[in-house]
Write a protein that holds these residues in place. Sequence first.
Motif, PDB file in Angstrom:
ATOM      1  N   LEU A   1      18.674  21.230  96.409  1.00 52.42           N
ATOM      2  CA  LEU A   1      18.609  20.226  97.478  1.00 52.42           C
ATOM      3  C   LEU A   1      17.294  20.321  98.239  1.00 52.42           C
ATOM      4  O   LEU A   1      16.721  19.294  98.622  1.00 52.42           O
ATOM      5  CB  LEU A   1      19.781  20.386  98.442  1.00 52.42           C
ATOM      6  CG  LEU A   1      21.134  19.891  97.989  1.00 52.42           C
ATOM      7  CD1 LEU A   1      22.163  20.046  99.106  1.00 52.42           C
ATOM      8  CD2 LEU A   1      21.084  18.441  97.537  1.00 52.42           C
ATOM      9  N   GLU A   2      16.828  21.526  98.482  1.00 48.05           N
ATOM     10  CA  GLU A   2      15.538  21.714  99.162  1.00 48.05           C
ATOM     11  C   GLU A   2      14.401  21.081  98.359  1.00 48.05           C
ATOM     12  O   GLU A   2      13.545  20.394  98.906  1.00 48.05           O
ATOM     13  CB  GLU A   2      15.250  23.204  99.365  1.00 48.05           C
ATOM     14  CG  GLU A   2      15.865  23.793 100.582  1.00 48.05           C
ATOM     15  CD  GLU A   2      15.299  23.205 101.851  1.00 48.05           C
ATOM     16  OE1 GLU A   2      14.135  23.471 102.200  1.00 48.05           O
ATOM     17  OE2 GLU A   2      16.049  22.462 102.506  1.00 48.05           O
ATOM     18  N   LEU A   3      14.388  21.342  97.066  1.00 45.65           N
ATOM     19  CA  LEU A   3      13.357  20.749  96.207  1.00 45.65           C
ATOM     20  C   LEU A   3      13.478  19.231  96.212  1.00 45.65           C
ATOM     21  O   LEU A   3      12.467  18.522  96.276  1.00 45.65           O
ATOM     22  CB  LEU A   3      13.467  21.294  94.780  1.00 45.65           C
ATOM     23  CG  LEU A   3      13.181  22.781  94.588  1.00 45.65           C
ATOM     24  CD1 LEU A   3      13.474  23.193  93.147  1.00 45.65           C
ATOM     25  CD2 LEU A   3      11.749  23.128  94.969  1.00 45.65           C
TER      26      LEU A   3
ATOM     27  N   ALA B   1      18.906  22.063  84.396  1.00 44.40           N
ATOM     28  CA  ALA B   1      17.794  22.978  84.137  1.00 44.40           C
ATOM     29  C   ALA B   1      18.253  24.252  83.439  1.00 44.40           C
ATOM     30  O   ALA B   1      17.563  24.762  82.552  1.00 44.40           O
ATOM     31  CB  ALA B   1      17.097  23.320  85.453  1.00 44.40           C
ATOM     32  N   TRP B   2      19.415  24.786  83.836  1.00 46.31           N
ATOM     33  CA  TRP B   2      19.917  25.992  83.184  1.00 46.31           C
ATOM     34  C   TRP B   2      20.109  25.760  81.693  1.00 46.31           C
ATOM     35  O   TRP B   2      19.694  26.573  80.869  1.00 46.31           O
ATOM     36  CB  TRP B   2      21.239  26.441  83.834  1.00 46.31           C
ATOM     37  CG  TRP B   2      21.858  27.605  83.139  1.00 46.31           C
ATOM     38  CD1 TRP B   2      21.579  28.929  83.345  1.00 46.31           C
ATOM     39  CD2 TRP B   2      22.844  27.564  82.103  1.00 46.31           C
ATOM     40  NE1 TRP B   2      22.330  29.708  82.502  1.00 46.31           N
ATOM     41  CE2 TRP B   2      23.125  28.894  81.726  1.00 46.31           C
ATOM     42  CE3 TRP B   2      23.520  26.537  81.448  1.00 46.31           C
ATOM     43  CZ2 TRP B   2      24.047  29.222  80.742  1.00 46.31           C
ATOM     44  CZ3 TRP B   2      24.443  26.859  80.466  1.00 46.31           C
ATOM     45  CH2 TRP B   2      24.691  28.188  80.128  1.00 46.31           C
ATOM     46  N   SER B   3      20.721  24.636  81.321  1.00 50.53           N
ATOM     47  CA  SER B   3      20.984  24.344  79.905  1.00 50.53           C
ATOM     48  C   SER B   3      19.701  24.239  79.087  1.00 50.53           C
ATOM     49  O   SER B   3      19.682  24.614  77.912  1.00 50.53           O
ATOM     50  CB  SER B   3      21.781  23.043  79.761  1.00 50.53           C
ATOM     51  OG  SER B   3      23.081  23.225  80.260  1.00 50.53           O
ATOM     52  N   LYS B   4      18.653  23.755  79.698  1.00 50.83           N
ATOM     53  CA  LYS B   4      17.378  23.623  78.988  1.00 50.83           C
ATOM     54  C   LYS B   4      16.750  24.967  78.648  1.00 50.83           C
ATOM     55  O   LYS B   4      15.970  25.063  77.701  1.00 50.83           O
ATOM     56  CB  LYS B   4      16.373  22.839  79.840  1.00 50.83           C
ATOM     57  CG  LYS B   4      16.660  21.376  79.957  1.00 50.83           C
ATOM     58  CD  LYS B   4      15.571  20.718  80.761  1.00 50.83           C
ATOM     59  CE  LYS B   4      15.827  19.234  80.847  1.00 50.83           C
ATOM     60  NZ  LYS B   4      14.783  18.568  81.631  1.00 50.83           N
TER      61      LYS B   4
ATOM     62  N   LEU C   1      14.096  20.433  89.955  1.00 53.67           N
ATOM     63  CA  LEU C   1      13.882  19.150  90.629  1.00 53.67           C
ATOM     64  C   LEU C   1      14.287  17.989  89.726  1.00 53.67           C
ATOM     65  O   LEU C   1      14.906  17.020  90.182  1.00 53.67           O
ATOM     66  CB  LEU C   1      12.417  19.010  91.056  1.00 53.67           C
ATOM     67  CG  LEU C   1      12.044  17.703  91.751  1.00 53.67           C
ATOM     68  CD1 LEU C   1      12.889  17.468  92.998  1.00 53.67           C
ATOM     69  CD2 LEU C   1      10.558  17.702  92.084  1.00 53.67           C
ATOM     70  N   GLU C   2      13.979  18.091  88.446  1.00 52.40           N
ATOM     71  CA  GLU C   2      14.405  17.052  87.496  1.00 52.40           C
ATOM     72  C   GLU C   2      15.933  16.968  87.455  1.00 52.40           C
ATOM     73  O   GLU C   2      16.500  15.872  87.415  1.00 52.40           O
ATOM     74  CB  GLU C   2      13.852  17.347  86.104  1.00 52.40           C
ATOM     75  CG  GLU C   2      14.204  16.288  85.078  1.00 52.40           C
ATOM     76  CD  GLU C   2      13.675  16.622  83.694  1.00 52.40           C
ATOM     77  OE1 GLU C   2      14.274  16.142  82.721  1.00 52.40           O
ATOM     78  OE2 GLU C   2      12.685  17.365  83.578  1.00 52.40           O
ATOM     79  N   GLU C   3      16.595  18.118  87.480  1.00 53.10           N
ATOM     80  CA  GLU C   3      18.068  18.113  87.515  1.00 53.10           C
ATOM     81  C   GLU C   3      18.556  17.419  88.789  1.00 53.10           C
ATOM     82  O   GLU C   3      19.505  16.627  88.743  1.00 53.10           O
ATOM     83  CB  GLU C   3      18.603  19.547  87.472  1.00 53.10           C
ATOM     84  CG  GLU C   3      20.120  19.613  87.571  1.00 53.10           C
ATOM     85  CD  GLU C   3      20.692  21.014  87.481  1.00 53.10           C
ATOM     86  OE1 GLU C   3      21.907  21.146  87.732  1.00 53.10           O
ATOM     87  OE2 GLU C   3      19.951  21.971  87.148  1.00 53.10           O
ATOM     88  N   TYR C   4      17.936  17.708  89.916  1.00 52.63           N
ATOM     89  CA  TYR C   4      18.297  17.045  91.171  1.00 52.63           C
ATOM     90  C   TYR C   4      18.192  15.531  91.020  1.00 52.63           C
ATOM     91  O   TYR C   4      19.097  14.787  91.383  1.00 52.63           O
ATOM     92  CB  TYR C   4      17.393  17.523  92.326  1.00 52.63           C
ATOM     93  CG  TYR C   4      17.571  16.701  93.562  1.00 52.63           C
ATOM     94  CD1 TYR C   4      18.589  16.987  94.469  1.00 52.63           C
ATOM     95  CD2 TYR C   4      16.736  15.610  93.819  1.00 52.63           C
ATOM     96  CE1 TYR C   4      18.768  16.209  95.604  1.00 52.63           C
ATOM     97  CE2 TYR C   4      16.915  14.833  94.945  1.00 52.63           C
ATOM     98  CZ  TYR C   4      17.932  15.140  95.820  1.00 52.63           C
ATOM     99  OH  TYR C   4      18.104  14.353  96.951  1.00 52.63           O
TER     100      TYR C   4
END
Length: 184
Positions: A72-74, A154-157, A174-177
């Motif tokens: 969320l911060e990102l 992001a974790w899955s990547k 950030l892309e996941e967000y």
Amino acid sequence: MERLLAAGGLTQFYGKMFLIYSGANTCIIGYDGNQEAKVMSTLRAARTIWNGCNGRVSNLSMQKLLYLSHMLELGAGRDGLVSQNFEAWDYGPVEPGLYHYLKAYGSNYIPDVFSSSAYDENDPEYESISEVIRQLGDVPASKLVAITHWEEGAWSKHYIPGMRRVTIPDEDILEEYNLRAKGA
């Protein structure tokens, strides 16, 4: 670094990162070499999460709540909450410095071991952490693991079964967000 080592305490090295434990409540992290050690901003975020959960949080839940708060911060265009990158471990994203600081508590609730203060309600970081706690603070750790194991995330990547020290770059978090915000 010599000043820190001379002060005593247990020192553990993880690649180029080091942790120094001096007393029950202090964890300092820094880099090998000539760089000055710094207190982890991660501990301040962890303290805020711990307070928001009224101390009813395990290391596993702490890791997932921290990851989602960091996301969320990102997404808000800020720098994030952690001093060290998250890594893709078997049970999801892990901030390794914090993991090692808390691992002695296993799956039990973490006692009050944070020497740093929590973020204040006026700090922008507090808003991100509070939102995650409001929505997910009472969710079981297994459900938080499932949330962070999202196949588009992001974790899955970056996850490689059984491997540690596989960094999850903030750009991918950030892309996941952004994907989650779009409802992907």
